[in-house]
Design an enzyme around this catalytic site. Structure first.
Site, PDB file in Angstrom:
ATOM      1  N   GLU A   1      -1.682   7.515  -4.428  1.00 28.94           N
ATOM      2  CA  GLU A   1      -1.027   8.400  -5.570  1.00 28.94           C
ATOM      3  C   GLU A   1      -1.614   8.094  -6.683  1.00 28.94           C
ATOM      4  O   GLU A   1      -1.742   8.732  -7.750  1.00 28.94           O
ATOM      5  CB  GLU A   1       0.339   8.794  -5.320  1.00 28.94           C
ATOM      6  CG  GLU A   1       0.884   9.356  -3.914  1.00 28.94           C
ATOM      7  CD  GLU A   1       2.606   9.447  -3.795  1.00 28.94           C
ATOM      8  OE1 GLU A   1       2.988   8.284  -3.799  1.00 28.94           O
ATOM      9  OE2 GLU A   1       2.822  10.561  -4.074  1.00 28.94           O
TER      10      GLU A   1
ATOM     11  N   GLU B   1       3.688   8.201   4.263  1.00 29.82           N
ATOM     12  CA  GLU B   1       5.000   8.338   3.737  1.00 29.82           C
ATOM     13  C   GLU B   1       5.701   9.120   5.001  1.00 29.82           C
ATOM     14  O   GLU B   1       6.801   8.740   5.544  1.00 29.82           O
ATOM     15  CB  GLU B   1       5.062   9.081   2.661  1.00 29.82           C
ATOM     16  CG  GLU B   1       4.734   8.350   1.375  1.00 29.82           C
ATOM     17  CD  GLU B   1       3.634   8.430   0.839  1.00 29.82           C
ATOM     18  OE1 GLU B   1       2.664   8.709   1.639  1.00 29.82           O
ATOM     19  OE2 GLU B   1       3.329   7.827  -0.246  1.00 29.82           O
TER      20      GLU B   1
HETATM   21  N1  CAA Z   1       6.068  -2.401   1.053  1.00 29.00           N
HETATM   22  C1  CAA Z   1       6.473  -3.712   1.414  1.00 29.00           C
HETATM   23  N2  CAA Z   1       6.068  -4.483   2.171  1.00 29.00           N
HETATM   24  C2  CAA Z   1       4.960  -4.056   2.888  1.00 29.00           C
HETATM   25  C3  CAA Z   1       4.380  -2.727   2.677  1.00 29.00           C
HETATM   26  C4  CAA Z   1       5.023  -1.963   1.669  1.00 29.00           C
HETATM   27  N3  CAA Z   1       4.454  -0.716   1.411  1.00 29.00           N
HETATM   28  N4  CAA Z   1       3.375  -2.680   3.406  1.00 29.00           N
HETATM   29  C5  CAA Z   1       3.014  -3.776   4.089  1.00 29.00           C
HETATM   30  N5  CAA Z   1       4.082  -4.680   3.767  1.00 29.00           N
HETATM   31  C6  CAA Z   1       4.394  -6.079   4.364  1.00 29.00           C
HETATM   32  C7  CAA Z   1       4.463  -6.212   5.890  1.00 29.00           C
HETATM   33  O1  CAA Z   1       5.738  -6.051   6.135  1.00 29.00           O
HETATM   34  C8  CAA Z   1       4.145  -7.495   6.148  1.00 29.00           C
HETATM   35  O2  CAA Z   1       5.085  -8.399   5.879  1.00 29.00           O
HETATM   36  P1  CAA Z   1       5.297  -9.650   6.781  1.00 29.00           P
HETATM   37  O3  CAA Z   1       3.972 -10.609   6.640  1.00 29.00           O
HETATM   38  O4  CAA Z   1       6.276 -10.730   6.062  1.00 29.00           O
HETATM   39  O5  CAA Z   1       5.439  -9.455   7.920  1.00 29.00           O
HETATM   40  C9  CAA Z   1       2.758  -7.620   5.111  1.00 29.00           C
HETATM   41  O6  CAA Z   1       3.063  -6.967   4.073  1.00 29.00           O
HETATM   42  C10 CAA Z   1       1.568  -7.408   5.931  1.00 29.00           C
HETATM   43  O7  CAA Z   1       1.385  -6.185   6.337  1.00 29.00           O
HETATM   44  P2  CAA Z   1       0.829  -5.699   7.682  1.00 29.00           P
HETATM   45  O8  CAA Z   1       1.241  -6.801   8.743  1.00 29.00           O
HETATM   46  O9  CAA Z   1       1.152  -4.429   8.042  1.00 29.00           O
HETATM   47  O10 CAA Z   1      -0.874  -5.790   7.190  1.00 29.00           O
HETATM   48  P3  CAA Z   1      -2.008  -5.263   7.684  1.00 29.00           P
HETATM   49  O11 CAA Z   1      -3.081  -5.704   7.225  1.00 29.00           O
HETATM   50  O12 CAA Z   1      -2.179  -5.138   9.396  1.00 29.00           O
HETATM   51  O13 CAA Z   1      -1.739  -3.686   7.616  1.00 29.00           O
HETATM   52  C11 CAA Z   1      -1.590  -1.825   5.734  1.00 29.00           C
HETATM   53  C12 CAA Z   1      -1.929  -3.367   6.044  1.00 29.00           C
HETATM   54  C13 CAA Z   1      -2.313  -0.776   6.404  1.00 29.00           C
HETATM   55  C14 CAA Z   1      -1.428  -1.644   4.302  1.00 29.00           C
HETATM   56  C15 CAA Z   1      -0.111  -1.701   6.406  1.00 29.00           C
HETATM   57  O14 CAA Z   1       0.949  -2.788   5.719  1.00 29.00           O
HETATM   58  C16 CAA Z   1       0.770  -0.754   6.280  1.00 29.00           C
HETATM   59  O15 CAA Z   1       0.468   0.475   6.476  1.00 29.00           O
HETATM   60  N6  CAA Z   1       1.646  -0.745   5.272  1.00 29.00           N
HETATM   61  C17 CAA Z   1       2.537   0.488   4.802  1.00 29.00           C
HETATM   62  C18 CAA Z   1       1.795   1.579   3.937  1.00 29.00           C
HETATM   63  C19 CAA Z   1       2.773   2.528   3.672  1.00 29.00           C
HETATM   64  O16 CAA Z   1       3.394   3.175   4.299  1.00 29.00           O
HETATM   65  N7  CAA Z   1       2.719   2.871   2.323  1.00 29.00           N
HETATM   66  C20 CAA Z   1       3.640   4.015   1.726  1.00 29.00           C
HETATM   67  C21 CAA Z   1       4.832   3.367   1.366  1.00 29.00           C
HETATM   68  S1  CAA Z   1       6.016   4.517   0.689  1.00 29.00           S
HETATM   69  C22 CAA Z   1       5.268   5.120  -0.761  1.00 29.00           C
HETATM   70  O17 CAA Z   1       4.326   4.610  -1.194  1.00 29.00           O
HETATM   71  C23 CAA Z   1       6.104   6.360  -1.238  1.00 29.00           C
HETATM   72  C24 CAA Z   1       5.786   6.996  -2.633  1.00 29.00           C
HETATM   73  O18 CAA Z   1       5.163   7.913  -2.469  1.00 29.00           O
HETATM   74  C25 CAA Z   1       6.094   6.345  -4.025  1.00 29.00           C
END
Ligand code: CAA
Length: 697
Positions: free
Chosen positions: A109, A129
């Protein structure tokens, strides 16, 4: 919670490069939002700065909002993400996003608020999301349709998938791809922009039918799940309202969903999926063995599926069978399964050949001597299994791991049949093993930490979710399933019909109810087990004879065309059968039950509360490490709806005290079958729940 992260100026020429620095994923927490707002203001005010590039330090551009901030009180500090993105978009100096790794959620975004997007060609982008039970809340549902059209935007937002940069480029989401340095490319791109193009400018139109089509496409998956419909509503707003009204509508929906039970459940699952790989007494640095070759004993449905899992992960595997015909049949089933994936377009012929070639069938046990792990998948009998591991112990190299795929038996007893109990572990794959993602990894009393570390790593390599559990009959999943199944059987004696029980649990969100599931799995195995257990079954406890009677009629489920339901030739659709209804009526009468009307809510409570109670016992006994591990077992092994967070999270949303009260009554009615777990009683008395219990542990 302290907000962490900063934004650094990493290049300071006429194009100023700001990099988000908040490991591990550059989440847009309050500190980052504040720092970025300040750095932007400085850059806007600096006459020497002609354009700005926003990039990310480390592994990726940005994974979006910091999920840990959601639902916290007090709400996070300003600036809010939508305001920050409006500031970016309103800039009169061109702002370009330089995307590498991942741009997800709020990260994408932010990029959509920029005036152009340049990405590394191996990057991935998306708006996940919906998978967290919310919708993009920082302009994504309004800007993306304006950039790539409502139809493509809908698909991306409702599916929640991350797509490759190449696809995003084709859609027009990304302006430029590079195989070189993404920041250099973004700087060069910024220099070409004379007038910033604002994504949220202008109106877009869309045929109303596209919304219905997407709703229909996701309807089955989204049964009872609110976020996909909410996302459709927000994108529709982009096509019907002004930009400002659209932003307001999006925010309203976002805030409505943010603290819903479903969004809280999905956040819980997100963190549970990451927590499950961590074993408290086994640090990350623990040595683990390299798995280069695997062996499987038994070429039946399970053995074949497990062999395919190894082959799919690129690990060569030998399957041992004692009978030539069985081996040929098993290998043929494997080939047919791969061929069907090719026919469905899921696998190329070259890849199929490579995978088939990694699987060697053999009748010679000595062929397993150089395997780093051997998984036995033979008949579920202690004597047979002990015999197999004893033989493997002699044949296999000293450091090989011997794994058993038992779903019920005592792994300690199996381990004791070998000279290497520290290298014996349970790997309970779920059927079909090459498709189902759950692996219950069973730690015996003597299993070494190195063996546990190896198996947990192996699960990940096989593309599975490994959950570490202790030894008991049925481990976590099946032991809880027994409690659930039993009540389903009792319910039909009391007045419900199989189709009603199945429908109520399907509506709850499970992929199928217990009776349809039993027909799919086959009724004969359970019948054989019950016959074996009959002499030792406690006579004072209630026992439903209906399943046995159905088996006595030669009805073993789908494979015989009849079980709890009947099936038409070549079809898997369960059809309610009057013959079974007659049988049920007769049994009710024999047992003295006056059949009564049972509503769906009672069915859900009756089946799920005892299941949760059993989960509490597993925690008490240390068989499951944490409530969230049980949730993962049920989501990945049995299709428990993610948006309900798994059974233990669901228990908290219902209230542990009401589940406890229910079990107290069931205990009065059914004796030991209803006995409340001590942990359930404790949490109910304290007025807490499983989440508090996990936080304390
Ligand atoms: N917020 C907080 N912590 C997060 C995070 C986030 N958005 N994304 C990942 N993390 C943390 C994980 O919990 C993990 O923590 P630990 O090491 O303590 O377990 C660490 O970061 C590494 O994450 P992954 O093990 O998942 O790493 P990866 O390399 O396998 O994957 C990724 C990377 C594809 C980005 C995956 O982490 C992911 O899908 N993250 C979430 C993405 C997401 O859903 N974003 C939307 C957020 S909501 C939003 O943005 C709302 C809005 O419109 C304002």
């Amino acid at each position: 919670m302290t907000a962490t992260g900063s934004v650094t100026v990493i290049r300071n020429g006429p194009v100023r490069v700001l990099a988000i620095d908040n490991p591990p994923v550059n989440g847009l927490g309050a500190a980052v939002r504040k720092a970025l707002t300040e750095e932007l203001a400085t850059a806007f005010a600096d006459a020497d700065v002609e354009a700005i590039v926003i990039a990310g330090e480390g592994r990726m551009f940005c994974a979006g909002a910091d999920i840990r901030e959601f639902g916290k009180e007090p709400p996070p500090d300003a600036p809010a993400l939508p305001d920050l993105i409006h500031t970016v978009e309103a800039s009169t100096k061109p702002v370009v996003a330089a995307i590498h790794g991942v741009a997800a959620g709020g990260g994408l975004e932010l990029a959509l608020g920029c005036h152009a997007r340049v990405a590394a060609s191996d990057a991935r982008v998306g708006l996940p999301e919906v998978t967290l039970g919310i919708i993009p809340g920082a302009g994504g549902t309004q800007r993306l349709p304006r950039l790539i059209g409502a139809e493509a935007a809908l698909e991306l937002i409702v599916s929640g998938k991350l797509i490759p940069a190449t696809q995003a480029h084709r859609l027009g989401l990304l302006d430029e791809l590079t195989d070189g340095d993404v920041i250099d490319a973004a700087i060069a791109h910024a220099k070409t922009i004379s007038t910033p193009r604002r994504t949220s400018d202008g109106d877009i139109e869309a045929e109303g039918s596209i919304f219905d089509a997407v709703r229909k496409k996701f309807a089955k998956k989204a049964r009872g799940f609110e976020a996909p419909d909410a996302a459709i509503e927000a994108v529709r707003a982009a096509t019907e309202l002004s930009t400002q009204e659209g932003f307001a509508k999006e925010r309203e929906i976002f805030l409505r969903l943010l603290n819903s039970d479903q969004a809280r459940a999905l956040r819980h699952v997100f963190f549970a999926e990451r927590e499950v790989a961590k074993v408290p007494d086994i640090p990350k640095e623990t040595r683990s063995a390299e798995i280069r070759r695997a062996g499987i004993v038994g070429c039946g449905t399970m053995g074949g599926g497990i062999a395919m899992s190894f082959a799919d992960a690129g690990i060569p595997v030998s399957i041992l069978e004692s009978d030539d015909a069985a081996l040929k049949r098993g290998m043929e089933t494997i080939r047919a399964s791969y061929a069907s994936s090719v026919a469905k377009g899921r696998l190329s012929t070259t890849e199929m050949d490579a995978r088939v070639n990694r699987i060697q069938g053999t009748l010679e046990a000595s062929e397993l001597s150089d395997a780093d792990i051997v998984v036995e998948a033979v008949f579920e009998s202690m004597e047979v299994k002990k015999d197999v591991v004893r033989r493997l112990d002699e044949i296999c190299k000293d450091d090989a791991i011997l794994a058993t795929n038992t779903s019920t038996l005592d792994v300690n007893e199996i381990a004791a049949a070998t000279q290497r109990p520290e290298k014996v572990v349970g790997t309970h794959f779920f059927s079909p093993a090459h498709i189902m993602k759950l692996m219950e990894n069973v730690r015996g009393e003597k299993t070494s930490k190195e063996t546990v570390a190896t198996i947990m790593k192996l699960s990940k390599r096989l593309g599975k979710v490994g959950v570490l559990v202790g030894v008991c009959d049925g481990f976590v999943g099946n032991r809880m399933l027994y409690a659930y199944r039993r009540q389903a059987d009792f319910l039909i004696e009391e007045g419900a019909l199989p189709q009603q029980v199945d429908q109520a649990l399907y509506e709850f969100g499970l992929p199928m109810g217990p009776f349809a599931m039993a027909d799919l799995a086959g009724l004969d195995i359970g019948w054989a087990i019950r016959k074996r257990q009959a002499p030792t079954r406690p006579q004072e406890l209630r026992y439903s004879p209906i399943a046995d009677r159905i088996c006595e009629m030669g009805r073993f489920g789908q494979k015989t065309g009849a079980g709890w339901y009947r099936y038409e030739e070549g079809s898997r659709t369960p059809i309610p059968d009057p013959e079974i209804e007659k049988l049920i009526d007769n049994v009710s009468a024999e047992l003295g039950f006056e059949r009564r009307t049972i509503d769906d809510a009672e069915i859900v409570r009756r089946c799920l509360y005892p299941l949760i109670n059993e989960g509490a016992k597993l925690l008490e006994e240390g068989i499951a490490l944490r409530p969230s591990d049980i949730d993962i077992v049920w989501i990945y092994g049995y299709g428990f709806p993610r948006y309900r967070g798994g059974p233990m999270f669901y228990a908290d949303t219902v209230g542990v005290d009401s589940i406890y009260e229910f079990m107290v009554k069931l205990h009065e009615e059914q004796g030991a079958w209803g006995k409340p777990a001590a942990l359930l009683e404790k949490l109910a008395t304290e007025g807490t729940g499983f989440e508090d219990y996990a936080d304390r542990a």
